[in-house]
Design a protein around this motif. Structure first.
Motif, PDB file in Angstrom:
ATOM      1  N   ALA A 192      49.853  80.156  52.681  1.00 24.67           N
ATOM      2  CA  ALA A 192      50.940  80.682  53.510  1.00 24.67           C
ATOM      3  C   ALA A 192      50.397  81.249  54.815  1.00 24.67           C
ATOM      4  CB  ALA A 192      51.716  81.754  52.740  1.00 24.67           C
ATOM      5  N   ALA A 193      49.266  81.923  54.741  1.00 24.76           N
ATOM      6  CA  ALA A 193      48.654  82.466  55.959  1.00 24.76           C
ATOM      7  C   ALA A 193      48.196  81.337  56.878  1.00 24.76           C
ATOM      8  CB  ALA A 193      47.479  83.369  55.577  1.00 24.76           C
ATOM      9  N   ARG A 194      47.570  80.307  56.312  1.00 24.05           N
ATOM     10  CA  ARG A 194      47.104  79.189  57.142  1.00 24.05           C
ATOM     11  C   ARG A 194      48.271  78.463  57.813  1.00 24.05           C
ATOM     12  NH1 ARG A 194      43.496  78.545  52.753  1.00 24.05           N
ATOM     13  NH2 ARG A 194      44.841  76.996  51.759  1.00 24.05           N
ATOM     14  N   GLN A 195      49.399  78.410  57.142  1.00 22.94           N
ATOM     15  CA  GLN A 195      50.568  77.684  57.654  1.00 22.94           C
ATOM     16  C   GLN A 195      51.430  78.538  58.587  1.00 22.94           C
ATOM     17  OE1 GLN A 195      51.342  74.436  57.188  1.00 22.94           O
ATOM     18  NE2 GLN A 195      49.478  74.108  56.003  1.00 22.94           N
ATOM     19  N   GLY A 196      51.019  79.760  58.868  1.00 24.86           N
ATOM     20  CA  GLY A 196      51.759  80.605  59.800  1.00 24.86           C
ATOM     21  C   GLY A 196      53.054  81.162  59.240  1.00 24.86           C
ATOM     22  N   ILE A 197      53.129  81.351  57.922  1.00 21.93           N
ATOM     23  CA  ILE A 197      54.359  81.830  57.290  1.00 21.93           C
ATOM     24  C   ILE A 197      54.453  83.355  57.337  1.00 21.93           C
ATOM     25  CG2 ILE A 197      55.633  81.856  55.088  1.00 21.93           C
ATOM     26  CD1 ILE A 197      54.386  79.073  54.553  1.00 21.93           C
ATOM     27  N   PRO A 199      57.312  75.160  55.717  1.00 20.74           N
ATOM     28  CA  PRO A 199      57.572  73.745  56.013  1.00 20.74           C
ATOM     29  C   PRO A 199      57.733  72.939  54.733  1.00 20.74           C
ATOM     30  CG  PRO A 199      55.231  74.188  56.200  1.00 20.74           C
ATOM     31  CD  PRO A 199      55.895  75.523  55.910  1.00 20.74           C
ATOM     32  N   ASP A 200      58.374  71.791  54.848  1.00 19.43           N
ATOM     33  CA  ASP A 200      58.435  70.877  53.718  1.00 19.43           C
ATOM     34  C   ASP A 200      57.037  70.327  53.447  1.00 19.43           C
ATOM     35  OD1 ASP A 200      61.192  71.107  53.341  1.00 19.43           O
ATOM     36  OD2 ASP A 200      61.598  69.608  54.887  1.00 19.43           O
ATOM     37  N   PRO A 201      56.631  70.258  52.192  1.00 16.34           N
ATOM     38  CA  PRO A 201      55.294  69.722  51.905  1.00 16.34           C
ATOM     39  C   PRO A 201      55.244  68.231  52.182  1.00 16.34           C
ATOM     40  CG  PRO A 201      56.509  70.095  49.870  1.00 16.34           C
ATOM     41  CD  PRO A 201      57.345  70.674  50.979  1.00 16.34           C
ATOM     42  N   PRO A 202      54.148  67.745  52.743  1.00 17.39           N
ATOM     43  CA  PRO A 202      54.032  66.301  52.963  1.00 17.39           C
ATOM     44  C   PRO A 202      53.784  65.580  51.640  1.00 17.39           C
ATOM     45  CG  PRO A 202      51.975  67.396  53.520  1.00 17.39           C
ATOM     46  CD  PRO A 202      52.958  68.481  53.198  1.00 17.39           C
ATOM     47  N   SER A 203      54.076  64.318  51.620  1.00 13.17           N
ATOM     48  CA  SER A 203      53.749  63.518  50.444  1.00 13.17           C
ATOM     49  C   SER A 203      52.239  63.545  50.231  1.00 13.17           C
ATOM     50  CB  SER A 203      54.217  62.072  50.646  1.00 13.17           C
ATOM     51  OG  SER A 203      53.607  61.225  49.683  1.00 13.17           O
ATOM     52  N   PRO A 204      51.780  63.652  48.985  1.00 13.89           N
ATOM     53  CA  PRO A 204      50.333  63.640  48.742  1.00 13.89           C
ATOM     54  C   PRO A 204      49.686  62.318  49.136  1.00 13.89           C
ATOM     55  CG  PRO A 204      51.550  63.493  46.676  1.00 13.89           C
ATOM     56  CD  PRO A 204      52.550  63.806  47.748  1.00 13.89           C
ATOM     57  N   CYS A 209      47.783  67.448  53.545  1.00 16.33           N
ATOM     58  CA  CYS A 209      46.748  68.468  53.704  1.00 16.33           C
ATOM     59  C   CYS A 209      46.409  69.083  52.351  1.00 16.33           C
ATOM     60  CB  CYS A 209      47.222  69.558  54.669  1.00 16.33           C
ATOM     61  SG  CYS A 209      48.681  70.455  54.100  1.00 16.33           S
ATOM     62  N   ASP A 210      45.388  69.905  52.350  1.00 17.28           N
ATOM     63  CA  ASP A 210      44.957  70.548  51.118  1.00 17.28           C
ATOM     64  C   ASP A 210      46.003  71.536  50.597  1.00 17.28           C
ATOM     65  OD1 ASP A 210      42.589  69.161  51.215  1.00 17.28           O
ATOM     66  OD2 ASP A 210      41.489  70.769  52.210  1.00 17.28           O
ATOM     67  N   THR A 220      49.211  70.971  50.207  1.00 17.29           N
ATOM     68  CA  THR A 220      50.422  70.282  49.772  1.00 17.29           C
ATOM     69  C   THR A 220      51.055  70.938  48.555  1.00 17.29           C
ATOM     70  OG1 THR A 220      49.700  68.151  50.690  1.00 17.29           O
ATOM     71  CG2 THR A 220      51.374  68.098  48.946  1.00 17.29           C
ATOM     72  N   GLN A 221      50.269  71.188  47.517  1.00 21.83           N
ATOM     73  CA  GLN A 221      50.825  71.766  46.298  1.00 21.83           C
ATOM     74  C   GLN A 221      51.286  73.204  46.522  1.00 21.83           C
ATOM     75  OE1 GLN A 221      47.749  71.074  43.337  1.00 21.83           O
ATOM     76  NE2 GLN A 221      48.779  69.203  42.655  1.00 21.83           N
ATOM     77  N   ALA A 222      50.527  73.957  47.307  1.00 20.67           N
ATOM     78  CA  ALA A 222      50.927  75.329  47.612  1.00 20.67           C
ATOM     79  C   ALA A 222      52.234  75.345  48.402  1.00 20.67           C
ATOM     80  CB  ALA A 222      49.827  76.034  48.402  1.00 20.67           C
ATOM     81  N   LEU A 223      52.389  74.418  49.323  1.00 25.99           N
ATOM     82  CA  LEU A 223      53.625  74.348  50.106  1.00 25.99           C
ATOM     83  C   LEU A 223      54.817  73.973  49.224  1.00 25.99           C
ATOM     84  CD1 LEU A 223      52.436  72.647  53.415  1.00 25.99           C
ATOM     85  CD2 LEU A 223      53.204  75.011  53.110  1.00 25.99           C
ATOM     86  N   ALA A 224      54.592  73.134  48.236  1.00 27.27           N
ATOM     87  CA  ALA A 224      55.675  72.795  47.309  1.00 27.27           C
ATOM     88  C   ALA A 224      56.131  74.042  46.555  1.00 27.27           C
ATOM     89  CB  ALA A 224      55.213  71.705  46.337  1.00 27.27           C
TER      90      ALA A 224
END
Length: 218
Positions: free
Chosen positions: A16-21, A109-114, A120-121, A123-127
């Motif tokens: 979350a920190a890396r993604q600017g949340i 953000p919506d997680p990208p497809s794996p 990105c690394d 993906t699962q955390a964003l989900a």
């Protein structure tokens, strides 16, 4: 080596920190209360966070926990509390004494497809974080007392986690209308003040009533 549950939550918080949340903001927040049969004053004690003994289980707090739930919209604050046109209400706006370091559910953000090239690394955390944000804004029914247990648990982790990622608040969409901006600020009733105030204590840890008040019916 497999991560422990606490390790996984730590990885999600770091993502979350890396993604600017995590962000900073100074919102003005409305809080509303039904008038009922007993009159009460429009002040911080009556319209701030409920005392812990009256704290009901909510989206990010369990029963017996005190926190300030409010909205940047007076209309949303009223709609959240006074669900019918014949209910009288009173409301006050509050402002934090400093910018709030907060988890911004609007910013997940919506997680990208794996399988995507730009996966990105995280993906699962964003989900996980996307589901957390969605659950915060889901309506709950009185017969589902466990609906918010997952969001309560992750919030509890955030509040007990590393100090540099420990939020003062969470910003999330209202269950009534996703365009409405709701907040929970993790302050109890003793840290809701009337402004101006001379109450002892660190000013940086308070929210204070502003000059704006409202009363009426929806």
């Amino acid at each position: 080596m497999l991560s422990t549950p606490l390790g996984l939550l730590g990885e999600i918080s770091d993502a979350a920190a890396r993604q600017g949340i995590f962000k900073h903001a100074t919102p003005t927040l409305w809080r509303c209360r039904e008038q009922g049969q007993n009159a009460f004053d429009l002040n911080s004690r009556e319209l701030g966070s409920p005392p812990a003994e009256f704290g009901a289980a909510n989206r990010m707090t369990g029963k017996g926990q005190s926190a300030f739930y409010g909205s940047t919209s007076l209309q949303c604050a009223v709609d959240e509390v006074a669900r019918s046109a014949d209910i009288a209400f009173s409301a006050c706006s509050f402002a934090p004494s400093r910018p709030l370091f907060h988890f911004d559910a609007f910013a997940v953000p919506d997680p990208p497809s794996p399988f995507a090239e730009d996966a990105c690394d995280d993906t699962q955390a964003l989900a996980f974080l996307r589901r957390f944000a969605e659950t915060l804004s889901e309506p709950n029914t009185d017969d589902d007392q466990y609906h918010y247990v997952p969001t309560q648990l992750f919030t509890e982790y955030l509040l007990a986690g590393p100090e540099e990622l420990r939020p003062d608040a969470v910003r999330f969409a209202s269950s009534l209308d996703s365009q409405y901006e709701n907040w929970v600020v993790f302050v109890d009733n003793s840290r809701c003040l009337d402004a101006p105030t001379t109450r002892a204590g660190p000013v940086r840890d308070h929210v204070a009533v502003t000059a704006e008040t409202a009363s009426g019916s929806p």
